[in-house]
Design an enzyme around this catalytic site. Structure first.
Site, PDB file in Angstrom:
ATOM      1  N   ASP A 134      -7.845  -5.402   7.683  1.00  0.00           N
ATOM      2  CA  ASP A 134      -8.474  -6.225   6.739  1.00  0.00           C
ATOM      3  C   ASP A 134      -9.067  -7.341   7.434  1.00  0.00           C
ATOM      4  OD1 ASP A 134      -8.049  -5.050   4.129  1.00  0.00           O
ATOM      5  OD2 ASP A 134      -6.089  -5.708   4.144  1.00  0.00           O
TER       6      ASP A 134
ATOM      7  N   HIS B  76       0.950  -1.203   0.078  1.00  0.00           N
ATOM      8  CA  HIS B  76      -0.169   0.031  -0.010  1.00  0.00           C
ATOM      9  C   HIS B  76       0.873   1.563   0.027  1.00  0.00           C
ATOM     10  CE1 HIS B  76      -3.563  -2.429   0.473  1.00  0.00           C
ATOM     11  NE2 HIS B  76      -3.427  -2.888   1.592  1.00  0.00           N
TER      12      HIS B  76
ATOM     13  N   GLU C 145      -5.299 -12.247   7.274  1.00  0.00           N
ATOM     14  CA  GLU C 145      -6.339 -11.206   7.378  1.00  0.00           C
ATOM     15  C   GLU C 145      -7.721 -11.139   6.776  1.00  0.00           C
ATOM     16  OE1 GLU C 145      -4.074  -7.800   5.537  1.00  0.00           O
ATOM     17  OE2 GLU C 145      -3.275  -8.916   4.099  1.00  0.00           O
TER      18      GLU C 145
END
Ligand code: 3PY
Ligand code: MG
Length: 265
Positions: free
Chosen positions: A177, A46, A151
């Site tokens: 997540d 990310h 996750e």
């Protein structure tokens, strides 16, 4: 600095707190290491890292006395061995949901007989201290670490099998997540009871398999709390959160001063 310092610490039973860097800036990553975190994660899932900045960032963290870790993009198993060749000491792979995902991750990260990593680590050799190629080959499987991210509900139900996969060294929880997927997108409450229960289950699954339990933490208070619950690898905030918090604190101090007639505004 010691070769493969992170694996040595974690395999010796130490609890390690790590920085987390998303801005894609080698100097920011180096600053985090120089302030004293023994490891810094460069987040290429990310975060804003590209290949050139990753190469520079890994070297910068290492030369500041830290161990560089890389979170690779989703399902990018090519980047797993590439980042290790650049000198990363550990790889975090997102969304490892099944034993098959775990096997694919381990295959990319570990040399035979554990995996299928292709040999060619000139930068890693250099950073780990003039190892002859054969010395690196002998040391790398134990010296580098694979952290499989748990996750999703699917990963949660497969946590034992993922942890038990040869070549997987740690489970690493992505609480945001996990909270999102456990609530089917309704909430992102990392303190929700079902998330809390899942966190303890994943920690227990790692420990039962003799692997390292790890978790992403938004700040130092939560990291301490999770360490008390048994986690041994904990990331603490990120460069974005630290900069935002620092700027917000300065602006708050200025706003208070502006409201005070004795201050020179
Ligand atoms: C998550 O919480 O999902 C993460 O991946 C942390 O970066
Ligand atoms: Mg995540």
């Amino acid at each position: 600095m010691t070769a493969f310092s992170l694996a040595k610490r974690l395999r010796a039973g130490e609890t390690v707190f790590s920085g987390w860097c998303m801005m894609g800036s080698p100097i920011v990553a180096e600053t985090i290491a120089r302030e004293g975190f023994p490891a810094v994660v460069l987040d290429a899932q990310h975060g804003l890292w590209d290949t050139a900045s990753l190469v520079a960032g890994i070297g910068a963290v290492h030369h500041a006395g830290g161990a560089a870790m890389v979170r690779v993009p989703l399902a990018d198993f090519g980047m797993v061995s590439r980042a290790l060749d650049f000198g990363a000491e550990a790889i975090i792979a997102p969304m490892i949901n099944t034993e098959a995902d775990a096997r694919q991750f381990a295959a990319a990260a570990k040399y035979p007989p554990l995996g299928e990593r292709s040999f060619g680590p000139p930068r890693a050799l250099m950073l780990q201290g003039q190892f002859a190629a054969t010395d690196y080959l002998a040391a790398a499987n134990a010296g580098t670490l694979t952290l499989a991210m748990i996750e999703t509900p699917e990963a949660l139900s497969n946590a034992g099998a993922i942890a038990g996969t040869p070549g997987i060294d740690a489970l690493f929880i992505g609480p945001y997540d996990l909270a999102t997927s456990l609530s089917a997108g309704e909430a992102q409450d990392i303190n929700a009871p079902e998330v809390d229960v899942a966190i303890d289950r994943i920690c227990a699954a790692a420990l039962k398999a003799g692997k390292i339990p790890g978790i992403y933490c938004r700040d130092a208070a939560r990291a301490l709390d999770m360490a008390r619950r048994g986690f041994r690898f904990l990331t603490v905030g990120s460069d974005f959160s630290v900069v935002r918090d620092g700027v917000a604190a300065s602006l708050k101090t200025l706003a208070v001063a502006r409201g005070n007639t004795k201050d020179p505004f």
